[in-house]
Design a protein around this motif. Structure first.
Motif, PDB file in Angstrom:
ATOM      1  N   THR A  78       4.406  11.231   6.609  1.00  0.00           N
ATOM      2  CA  THR A  78       4.573  12.478   5.858  1.00  0.00           C
ATOM      3  C   THR A  78       3.296  12.766   5.073  1.00  0.00           C
ATOM      4  O   THR A  78       3.268  13.649   4.229  1.00  0.00           O
ATOM      5  CB  THR A  78       5.747  12.362   4.854  1.00  0.00           C
ATOM      6  OG1 THR A  78       5.491  11.239   4.007  1.00  0.00           O
ATOM      7  CG2 THR A  78       7.071  12.196   5.552  1.00  0.00           C
ATOM      8  N   LYS A  79       2.241  11.971   5.376  1.00  0.00           N
ATOM      9  CA  LYS A  79       1.022  12.098   4.576  1.00  0.00           C
ATOM     10  C   LYS A  79      -0.034  12.970   5.241  1.00  0.00           C
ATOM     11  O   LYS A  79      -1.202  12.937   4.858  1.00  0.00           O
ATOM     12  CB  LYS A  79       0.450  10.697   4.304  1.00  0.00           C
ATOM     13  CG  LYS A  79       1.405   9.850   3.473  1.00  0.00           C
ATOM     14  CD  LYS A  79       0.953   8.421   3.349  1.00  0.00           C
ATOM     15  CE  LYS A  79       2.080   7.585   2.740  1.00  0.00           C
ATOM     16  NZ  LYS A  79       1.831   6.155   2.846  1.00  0.00           N
ATOM     17  N   GLY A  80       0.358  13.722   6.266  1.00  0.00           N
ATOM     18  CA  GLY A  80      -0.581  14.592   6.968  1.00  0.00           C
ATOM     19  C   GLY A  80      -1.727  13.780   7.514  1.00  0.00           C
ATOM     20  O   GLY A  80      -1.536  12.690   8.044  1.00  0.00           O
ATOM     21  N   SER A 128       0.847  -1.206   0.000  1.00  0.00           N
ATOM     22  CA  SER A 128       0.000   0.000   0.000  1.00  0.00           C
ATOM     23  C   SER A 128       0.875   1.246   0.000  1.00  0.00           C
ATOM     24  O   SER A 128       0.621   2.199  -0.745  1.00  0.00           O
ATOM     25  CB  SER A 128      -0.898   0.054   1.232  1.00  0.00           C
ATOM     26  OG  SER A 128      -1.582  -1.135   1.380  1.00  0.00           O
ATOM     27  N   ASN A 129       1.914   1.257   0.845  1.00  0.00           N
ATOM     28  CA  ASN A 129       2.816   2.419   0.877  1.00  0.00           C
ATOM     29  C   ASN A 129       3.447   2.652  -0.487  1.00  0.00           C
ATOM     30  O   ASN A 129       3.542   3.794  -0.950  1.00  0.00           O
ATOM     31  CB  ASN A 129       3.945   2.191   1.885  1.00  0.00           C
ATOM     32  CG  ASN A 129       3.531   2.535   3.295  1.00  0.00           C
ATOM     33  OD1 ASN A 129       2.500   3.149   3.519  1.00  0.00           O
ATOM     34  ND2 ASN A 129       4.343   2.125   4.257  1.00  0.00           N
ATOM     35  N   ALA A 130       3.904   1.543  -1.126  1.00  0.00           N
ATOM     36  CA  ALA A 130       4.586   1.679  -2.415  1.00  0.00           C
ATOM     37  C   ALA A 130       3.620   2.247  -3.452  1.00  0.00           C
ATOM     38  O   ALA A 130       3.988   3.145  -4.225  1.00  0.00           O
ATOM     39  CB  ALA A 130       5.136   0.329  -2.854  1.00  0.00           C
ATOM     40  N   LEU A 169       1.100   4.483  11.493  1.00  0.00           N
ATOM     41  CA  LEU A 169       1.273   3.232  12.251  1.00  0.00           C
ATOM     42  C   LEU A 169       1.650   2.065  11.352  1.00  0.00           C
ATOM     43  O   LEU A 169       2.053   1.012  11.826  1.00  0.00           O
ATOM     44  CB  LEU A 169      -0.015   2.892  13.008  1.00  0.00           C
ATOM     45  CG  LEU A 169      -0.178   3.593  14.347  1.00  0.00           C
ATOM     46  CD1 LEU A 169      -1.559   3.325  14.923  1.00  0.00           C
ATOM     47  CD2 LEU A 169       0.884   3.121  15.333  1.00  0.00           C
ATOM     48  N   GLY A 170       1.480   2.260  10.018  1.00  0.00           N
ATOM     49  CA  GLY A 170       1.706   1.161   9.080  1.00  0.00           C
ATOM     50  C   GLY A 170       3.045   0.460   9.273  1.00  0.00           C
ATOM     51  O   GLY A 170       3.106  -0.717   9.621  1.00  0.00           O
ATOM     52  N   LEU A 171       4.148   1.201   9.124  1.00  0.00           N
ATOM     53  CA  LEU A 171       5.470   0.562   9.194  1.00  0.00           C
ATOM     54  C   LEU A 171       5.842   0.145  10.612  1.00  0.00           C
ATOM     55  O   LEU A 171       6.587  -0.818  10.796  1.00  0.00           O
ATOM     56  CB  LEU A 171       6.541   1.502   8.625  1.00  0.00           C
ATOM     57  CG  LEU A 171       6.524   1.630   7.100  1.00  0.00           C
ATOM     58  CD1 LEU A 171       7.573   2.642   6.642  1.00  0.00           C
ATOM     59  CD2 LEU A 171       6.786   0.284   6.429  1.00  0.00           C
TER      60      LEU A 171
HETATM   61 MG   LIG Z   1       1.452   3.170   5.390  1.00  0.00          MG
END
Ligand SMILES: [Mg+2]
Ligand SMILES: Nc1ncnc2c1ncn2[C@@H]1O[C@H](COP(=O)(O)OP(=O)(O)OP(=O)(O)O)[C@@H](O)[C@H]1O
Length: 412
Positions: A364-366, A312-314, A372-374
């Motif tokens: 960094t996504k405001g 998802s992050n990628a 919490l993802g990573l």
């Molecule tokens: Mg994430």
């Protein structure tokens, strides 16, 4: 006579050098006050050739001396003892800021007998010396019963005073380190609460908007508006419940529920479920699986969750037309490791951000990211005794590398 004098001088310098060596060790324990105090006691005993030692710290608020560490069977009872300034020999040494030597305790009315009674220890002779930082009292160091029934001598006093001075410095440093850690932790909690509140505030704004629209729609009995609002309302609800679930996952330490599973199958499932979302975001999701990977023991939900978070992050990081995200697996048989890589050709992660990406609530996504993802990915992988690291170059892309121990089920 001369000879004897020489020998005495030599003995004295050997002892001082020995004391210096011992005192140097104090520094390595400043991160752990308890161990430091144990070491100071142990080394003081050795350096003056005594049978026992004790160390009391000063509590300036209560104006009392207390035992922070007390070893031995009667340790718990000893820890309850508190001495007022001026009470017992330690108390007098503390109050008058001076070393006291008693070579026959039984004849000295100042001796605080209660401690001997509690410990069932018979004190014959002792040195008590204050640990001071300038005028400030840190505590009192005592050595008890010189070996071989000898009395304590002037050298013993000098060496112990030197020890007490060094111990005072080390104890003060240990306390400063503890204080710093505490304020760092408080600052981190403050930061976490700030970013969390920001995230929740945004979700709540979403709710508020839909609630007032639904109120209007109900007043007008207009089902069409409700039809329109309902998905928005559900999205806000889902974001909030996902956040709470993530927070629960992050805050609970659980042991993995191991079962026989296929790493490749987990990757295939994630690929199938995310292919379309990726396409909609102009990203080509691809798979490169090493078919030699055997079935291994792992917690499928946790590993699935970890890889999914990376994917998802990628995808979120790469939305340029034609960008790619790849999930790759590899068996490293010599190292008994299964490696799972998730790489993208997105913007990459600057070095200062790289250092913080695994911190909880760092994003960094405001308001679009909980951060919490990573943190959860790292936790899930480490619970499997695995590791996660990243390689990233600005402008070129990022690869997250998970390494899991090859836990082969017994039946294979
Ligand atoms: Mg994430
Ligand atoms: N593949 C990537 N490329 C660039 N930056 C990334 C990548 N993966 C993670 N990051 C950076 O790491 C930060 C932390 O990621 P993490 O998954 O912990 O939180 P998030 O994605 O911001 O929020 P959440 O996952 O909770 O929605 C991101 O905000 C982003 O800056």
């Amino acid at each position: 006579m001369d000879n004897q004098e020489d020998r005495k001088r030599l003995e004295q310098s050997t002892r001082i050098v020995d004391a210096l060596y011992r005192v140097v060790n104090f520094i390595s324990y400043v991160g752990d006050l308890r161990r430091l105090l144990e070491l100071v006691m142990d080394e003081s005993k050795k350096v003056v050739n005594a049978e026992a030692s004790s160390l009391m710290l000063y509590d300036p608020e209560a104006e009392e001396l207390y035992f922070e560490v007390a070893l031995g069977e009667k340790g718990d009872a000893v820890k309850k003892i508190r001495l007022k300034l001026g009470e017992g020999i330690a108390g007098i040494s503390a109050k008058e800021r001076r070393t006291i030597v008693v070579n026959d305790v039984s004849k000295d009315p100042r001796h605080f007998k209660y401690a001997d009674e509690v410990t069932e220890y018979k004190t014959r002779n002792l040195i008590a010396t204050p640990m001071l930082r300038g005028e400030r009292l840190i505590g009192v160091l005592e050595v008890l019963n010189k070996s071989n029934d000898e009395p304590f001598n002037d050298d013993d006093i000098k060496v112990l005073e030197f020890f007490a001075q060094q111990a005072a410095i080390a104890i003060e440093n240990a306390r400063l380190i503890q204080e710093n850690l505490k304020s760092e932790r408080l600052a981190a909690i403050g930061q976490a609460i700030a970013s969390l509140s920001h995230y929740i505030k945004n979700v709540i704004s979403g709710f508020e908007g839909s609630v007032s629209l639904v109120d209007n729609a109900l007043a007008q009995k207009n089902m069409e508006i409700i039809d329109e609002i309902w998905p928005v309302f559900k999205r806000s609800f889902n974001r909030l419940s996902r956040l709470v679930r993530k927070m629960l996952t992050y805050s609970h330490t659980t042991t993995p529920q191991y079962s026989i599973a296929s790493v490749n199958q987990i990757c295939r499932d994630i690929y199938e479920a995310n292919k379309q979302t990726a396409e909609q975001a102009n990203v080509t999701l691809s798979l490169a699986l090493d078919e030699n990977i055997p079935l291994i023991l792992l917690d499928t939900d946790k590993i699935h969750d970890a890889i999914l978070n990376l994917v998802s992050n990628a995808i979120e990081a790469t939305s340029e037309v034609g960008s790619t995200v790849e999930i790759r697996t590899a068996l490293l048989p010599d190292e008994k490791i299964v490696e799972i890589n998730v790489s993208d050709d997105g913007p990459g992660i600057p070095a200062d951000v790289q250092r913080r990406v695994f911190e909880p609530f760092f994003s960094t996504k405001g308001s679009k990211g909980s951060g919490l993802g990573l943190a959860i990915v790292k936790k899930n992988i480490e619970e499997h005794n695995g590791t996660i690291r990243l390689q990233s170059e600005e402008g070129k892309g990022t690869t997250f590398i998970i390494r899991l121990p090859l836990r082969i089920p017994e039946s294979q």
